[in-house]
Design a protein around this motif. Structure first.
Motif, PDB file in Angstrom:
ATOM      1  N   SER A 186       9.598  95.602  14.118  1.00  0.00           N
ATOM      2  CA  SER A 186      10.569  94.540  14.435  1.00  0.00           C
ATOM      3  C   SER A 186      11.835  95.109  15.076  1.00  0.00           C
ATOM      4  O   SER A 186      12.837  94.418  15.193  1.00  0.00           O
ATOM      5  CB  SER A 186      10.952  93.784  13.159  1.00  0.00           C
ATOM      6  N   PHE A 187      11.762  96.384  15.491  1.00  0.00           N
ATOM      7  CA  PHE A 187      12.969  97.002  16.052  1.00  0.00           C
ATOM      8  C   PHE A 187      12.613  98.076  17.073  1.00  0.00           C
ATOM      9  O   PHE A 187      11.550  98.696  17.006  1.00  0.00           O
ATOM     10  CB  PHE A 187      13.835  97.614  14.936  1.00  0.00           C
ATOM     11  N   SER A 216      20.876  92.979  24.684  1.00  0.00           N
ATOM     12  CA  SER A 216      21.488  91.656  24.498  1.00  0.00           C
ATOM     13  C   SER A 216      20.728  90.588  25.278  1.00  0.00           C
ATOM     14  O   SER A 216      20.601  89.442  24.822  1.00  0.00           O
ATOM     15  CB  SER A 216      22.961  91.678  24.911  1.00  0.00           C
ATOM     16  N   LEU A 267      17.455  89.910  23.356  1.00  0.00           N
ATOM     17  CA  LEU A 267      17.666  89.136  22.138  1.00  0.00           C
ATOM     18  C   LEU A 267      17.665  87.630  22.378  1.00  0.00           C
ATOM     19  O   LEU A 267      17.368  86.845  21.456  1.00  0.00           O
ATOM     20  CB  LEU A 267      19.002  89.530  21.490  1.00  0.00           C
ATOM     21  N   PRO A 306      15.302  86.800  19.105  1.00  0.00           N
ATOM     22  CA  PRO A 306      16.516  86.939  18.280  1.00  0.00           C
ATOM     23  C   PRO A 306      16.331  87.709  16.974  1.00  0.00           C
ATOM     24  O   PRO A 306      17.324  88.123  16.364  1.00  0.00           O
ATOM     25  CB  PRO A 306      16.905  85.484  18.005  1.00  0.00           C
ATOM     26  N   ASP A 307      15.083  87.906  16.553  1.00  0.00           N
ATOM     27  CA  ASP A 307      14.861  88.593  15.281  1.00  0.00           C
ATOM     28  C   ASP A 307      14.716  90.108  15.423  1.00  0.00           C
ATOM     29  O   ASP A 307      14.588  90.822  14.425  1.00  0.00           O
ATOM     30  CB  ASP A 307      13.600  88.029  14.597  1.00  0.00           C
ATOM     31  N   LYS A 345      15.739  94.026  16.162  1.00  0.00           N
ATOM     32  CA  LYS A 345      16.871  94.909  15.897  1.00  0.00           C
ATOM     33  C   LYS A 345      16.792  96.120  16.834  1.00  0.00           C
ATOM     34  O   LYS A 345      15.731  96.435  17.386  1.00  0.00           O
ATOM     35  CB  LYS A 345      16.862  95.412  14.450  1.00  0.00           C
ATOM     36  N   THR A 381      28.955  96.478  21.190  1.00  0.00           N
ATOM     37  CA  THR A 381      28.169  95.509  20.402  1.00  0.00           C
ATOM     38  C   THR A 381      29.020  94.303  20.022  1.00  0.00           C
ATOM     39  O   THR A 381      28.515  93.171  19.993  1.00  0.00           O
ATOM     40  CB  THR A 381      27.592  96.152  19.127  1.00  0.00           C
ATOM     41  N   ILE A 425      26.497  91.184  19.465  1.00  0.00           N
ATOM     42  CA  ILE A 425      25.177  91.558  18.946  1.00  0.00           C
ATOM     43  C   ILE A 425      25.299  92.557  17.788  1.00  0.00           C
ATOM     44  O   ILE A 425      24.319  93.211  17.422  1.00  0.00           O
ATOM     45  CB  ILE A 425      24.285  92.159  20.059  1.00  0.00           C
ATOM     46  N   ASP A 480      25.355  92.273  14.693  1.00  0.00           N
ATOM     47  CA  ASP A 480      24.448  92.044  13.556  1.00  0.00           C
ATOM     48  C   ASP A 480      23.015  92.473  13.857  1.00  0.00           C
ATOM     49  O   ASP A 480      22.188  92.549  12.943  1.00  0.00           O
ATOM     50  CB  ASP A 480      24.456  90.558  13.166  1.00  0.00           C
ATOM     51  N   SER A 481      22.720  92.747  15.123  1.00  0.00           N
ATOM     52  CA  SER A 481      21.360  93.129  15.523  1.00  0.00           C
ATOM     53  C   SER A 481      21.229  94.612  15.821  1.00  0.00           C
ATOM     54  O   SER A 481      20.140  95.078  16.174  1.00  0.00           O
ATOM     55  CB  SER A 481      20.935  92.327  16.766  1.00  0.00           C
TER      56      SER A 481
END
Length: 396
Positions: free
Chosen positions: A215-216, A237, A240, A244-245, A247, A265, A270, A272-273
């Motif tokens: 997931s990242f 960015s 995302l 959006p999920d 990382k 960031t 962004i 939080d990501s």
């Protein structure tokens, strides 16, 4: 013939990929069985660093009894060693001769403490000329240091070990070195790619960083300007907006640019990501590789980098800048982008997202025939040292 391997005191894990290369190579050289004409001897300035199975010698202007029994602080010792190398080279050279050392092999780029003594040099890049003038390369002191080395010292080497064909081409392009001196000793991964963690340990680490498997994106790089966090974050960015999920995990020590990267960031909203993991252990590093959707190597600077090799060996798809060295490592198994174009980085993320299984298969297959392995490197070193001996035997 005795060939001395110089052990640098100022190398530490926070040196990043260079340390991974250096520490693993020292260990492999210590374990390797060279032919009978080659005797490898480790050279250092501290009597307390005799930790190798092969012979190790200490050269110093201080009596051994003082080095052994006086508890100097690390700062004082470091100052002593630096002053020795600067002002007492004749005395230290006499110790090399006394120990019958015929050639010194320097494992670290732009290092040569005794230019008058026959030596083998290591070259990873010539970035101060081959790329743009990033601040870490362009200060007057740093530029002059590198320029002096490449103009006045490197041409005096008996041989120069280059980590790729791309590195060799750069030296031929930017210096007056003859091709006969340049030998390929392939770059290789650090020890992280040989780790094996059970699922429970991996899950524990992912939970600590609030991450899910695949997931990242993962980018292991120190915070230098040339590592191109700016371009990567801007491309991420854009990614995302439709994902959006996801990382982005960044790890590495701060070289003066981390606060600026963090500010990007915030400006892009962004924060939080993006996870700033800092300097991490090998277990955490392995988990980030193994569990990531893909490695992203955004660096402007090459011609090669170690993370694409590590990702390939662990079986992780790779998105990376279209440097000649990266292509030499990955071939058609990599997804490439122009590091100076945000849209190109963004498109490569989408390409990987839509074809991950295909690129994972390609990278796993590429790993089977990978030439960038430590065993290949040490075999090449042994082959080249035999040639060095034939050269060195021409004088006393």
């Amino acid at each position: 013939m005795k060939i001395g391997v110089w052990i640098d005191r100022d190398f530490n894990p926070k040196s990043g990929g260079a340390f991974s290369y250096y520490s693993r190579l020292v260990n492999e050289l210590d374990l390797f069985n060279f032919n009978e004409e080659i005797e490898l001897v480790f050279i250092n300035q501290s009597i307390n660093e005799n930790k190798y199975s092969k012979k190790s010698i200490c050269i110093s202007s201080l009596p051994k009894i003082i080095l052994k029994f006086f508890n100097f602080s690390p700062i004082i010792l470091d100052l002593i060693y630096r002053l020795e190398l600067k002002y007492l080279k004749k005395r230290l050279t006499s110790q090399l001769l006394k120990n019958d050392i015929k050639v010194i092999y320097y494992l670290k780029q732009t290092t040569c403490h005794f230019p008058d003594f026959p030596f083998i040099a290591t070259n990873w890049d010539i970035g101060y000329l081959s790329t743009h003038s990033f601040p870490e390369l362009n200060s007057q002191r740093e530029f002059n240091r590198r320029d002096s080395y490449y103009k006045n010292i490197l041409p005096r080497a008996l041989m120069v070990f280059c980590e790729s064909e791309a590195s060799k081409r750069e030296l031929l392009n930017y210096t007056n070195l003859g091709a006969h001196k340049l030998k390929i000793v392939p770059l290789f991964s650090g020890n992280v790619s040989s780790l094996s963690l059970d699922n429970q340990e991996i899950e524990k680490i992912l939970l600590e960083y609030k991450l899910g498997k695949r997931s990242f994106f993962f980018y292991p790089a120190q915070f230098w300007a040339h590592k191109n966090h700016y371009g990567l974050l801007n491309a991420f960015s854009l990614f995302l907006k439709e994902n959006p999920d996801f990382k982005l995990v960044l790890c590495g020590s701060d070289k003066g640019n981390k606060n600026y990267v963090k500010s990007i960031t915030r400006d892009l909203k962004i924060e939080d990501s993006v996870i700033f993991a800092g300097f991490v252990s090998n277990n955490v590093l392995f988990t980030f590789y193994k569990s990531s959707f893909a490695l992203i190597m955004a660096s402007h600077f090459g011609p090669t980098n170690i993370p694409p090799i590590e990702a390939m060996e662990i079986g992780v798809p790779v998105i990376c800048s279209d440097l000649d060295g990266h292509k030499e490592i990955l071939g058609d198994a990599g997804v490439y982008f122009n590091s100076y174009e945000i849209s190109s980085i963004f498109k490569s993320m989408n390409k990987l997202k839509n074809n991950r299984d295909e690129f994972k298969k390609l990278v796993v297959n590429r790993s089977k025939s990978n030439l960038f392995k430590v065993e290949n490197s040490v075999n090449k070193i042994a082959e080249n040292l035999s040639q060095i001996i034939l050269i060195r035997k021409n004088w006393k």
